[in-house]
Write a protein that holds these residues in place. Structure first.
Motif, PDB file in Angstrom:
ATOM      1  N   UNK A 157      47.281  67.914 -76.565  1.00 55.66           N
ATOM      2  CA  UNK A 157      46.206  67.167 -75.928  1.00 55.66           C
ATOM      3  C   UNK A 157      46.724  66.515 -74.660  1.00 55.66           C
ATOM      4  N   UNK A 158      45.879  66.458 -73.646  1.00 57.27           N
ATOM      5  CA  UNK A 158      46.178  65.743 -72.412  1.00 57.27           C
ATOM      6  C   UNK A 158      45.274  64.515 -72.382  1.00 57.27           C
ATOM      7  N   UNK A 159      45.901  63.338 -72.480  1.00 56.81           N
ATOM      8  CA  UNK A 159      45.145  62.086 -72.478  1.00 56.81           C
ATOM      9  C   UNK A 159      45.789  61.139 -71.476  1.00 56.81           C
ATOM     10  N   UNK A 160      45.029  60.764 -70.484  1.00 54.27           N
ATOM     11  CA  UNK A 160      45.491  59.845 -69.434  1.00 54.27           C
ATOM     12  C   UNK A 160      46.803  60.298 -68.808  1.00 54.27           C
ATOM     13  N   UNK A 161      46.902  61.586 -68.528  1.00 55.94           N
ATOM     14  CA  UNK A 161      48.078  62.133 -67.855  1.00 55.94           C
ATOM     15  C   UNK A 161      49.276  62.358 -68.759  1.00 55.94           C
ATOM     16  N   UNK A 207      41.482  70.161 -77.206  1.00 57.24           N
ATOM     17  CA  UNK A 207      42.728  70.721 -76.668  1.00 57.24           C
ATOM     18  C   UNK A 207      42.421  71.725 -75.564  1.00 57.24           C
ATOM     19  N   UNK A 208      43.434  71.974 -74.732  1.00 57.95           N
ATOM     20  CA  UNK A 208      43.270  72.936 -73.649  1.00 57.95           C
ATOM     21  C   UNK A 208      42.543  72.396 -72.440  1.00 57.95           C
ATOM     22  N   UNK A 209      42.261  71.110 -72.437  1.00 52.02           N
ATOM     23  CA  UNK A 209      41.572  70.473 -71.306  1.00 52.02           C
ATOM     24  C   UNK A 209      41.991  69.007 -71.263  1.00 52.02           C
ATOM     25  N   UNK A 210      41.518  68.301 -70.268  1.00 52.82           N
ATOM     26  CA  UNK A 210      41.793  66.865 -70.213  1.00 52.82           C
ATOM     27  C   UNK A 210      40.900  66.185 -71.244  1.00 52.82           C
ATOM     28  N   UNK A 211      41.512  65.635 -72.283  1.00 53.21           N
ATOM     29  CA  UNK A 211      40.769  65.039 -73.398  1.00 53.21           C
ATOM     30  C   UNK A 211      40.622  63.528 -73.261  1.00 53.21           C
ATOM     31  N   UNK A 212      40.923  62.987 -72.115  1.00 56.40           N
ATOM     32  CA  UNK A 212      40.874  61.536 -71.918  1.00 56.40           C
ATOM     33  C   UNK A 212      39.496  60.983 -72.248  1.00 56.40           C
TER      34      UNK A 212
END
Length: 138
Positions: A24-28, A51-56
């Motif tokens: 997961x990508x959360x807040x960079x 997942x696979x995207x910006x999850x912020x």
């Protein structure tokens, strides 16, 4: 970001969106939540969908507790190189006719709770009136 921390390109994060490797990508920041899939209170589908995207935004919209935020630390694996993250895709606005239909259904859903009881009440009075008229004629 301290020295020695791993820096990923966005494409690496985007590739890891399966049950056997879920990032997961959360807040960079990049988190490998593969081992957490089965334990996530909202179910593994929630994590896999983010997942696979910006999850912020997905993460923040849920309103996670401080405990959940602290738990994230053990899944942290690095940062994402912000220059490799593409801007979010903008969606096209719906055509006027479709939007207009949605507005009408919104109006209908607001008035139905008032209209249905009034119709039932009118029907009850009508039946009562017809019943009394029938008794008077007999």
């Amino acid at each position: 970001m301290g020295s020695g921390e791993k820096v990923f390109v966005y494409e690496d994060v985007a590739k890891n969106k399966e049950r056997d490797k879920c990032w997961l990508l959360i807040s960079g920041k990049v988190y490998d939540v593969t081992q957490f899939l089965e334990d996530h209170p909202g179910g593994d589908e929630v994590l896999l969908a983010s997942s696979g995207k910006d999850a912020t935004r997905d993460f923040e919209d849920v309103g996670h507790s401080d405990d959940a935020r602290n738990m994230m630390k053990k899944y942290y694996i690095g940062e994402v190189d912000s220059s490799t993250v593409s801007a979010p895709k903008k969606t096209k606005p719906l055509p006027y006719s479709v939007t207009h239909k949605d507005d009408e259904s919104g109006f209908l859903s607001k008035i139905l709770p008032v209209l249905v009881p009034l119709l039932i009440l009118g029907l009850a009075f009508g039946l009562r009136f017809l019943g009394e008229k029938g008794k008077a004629e007999a």
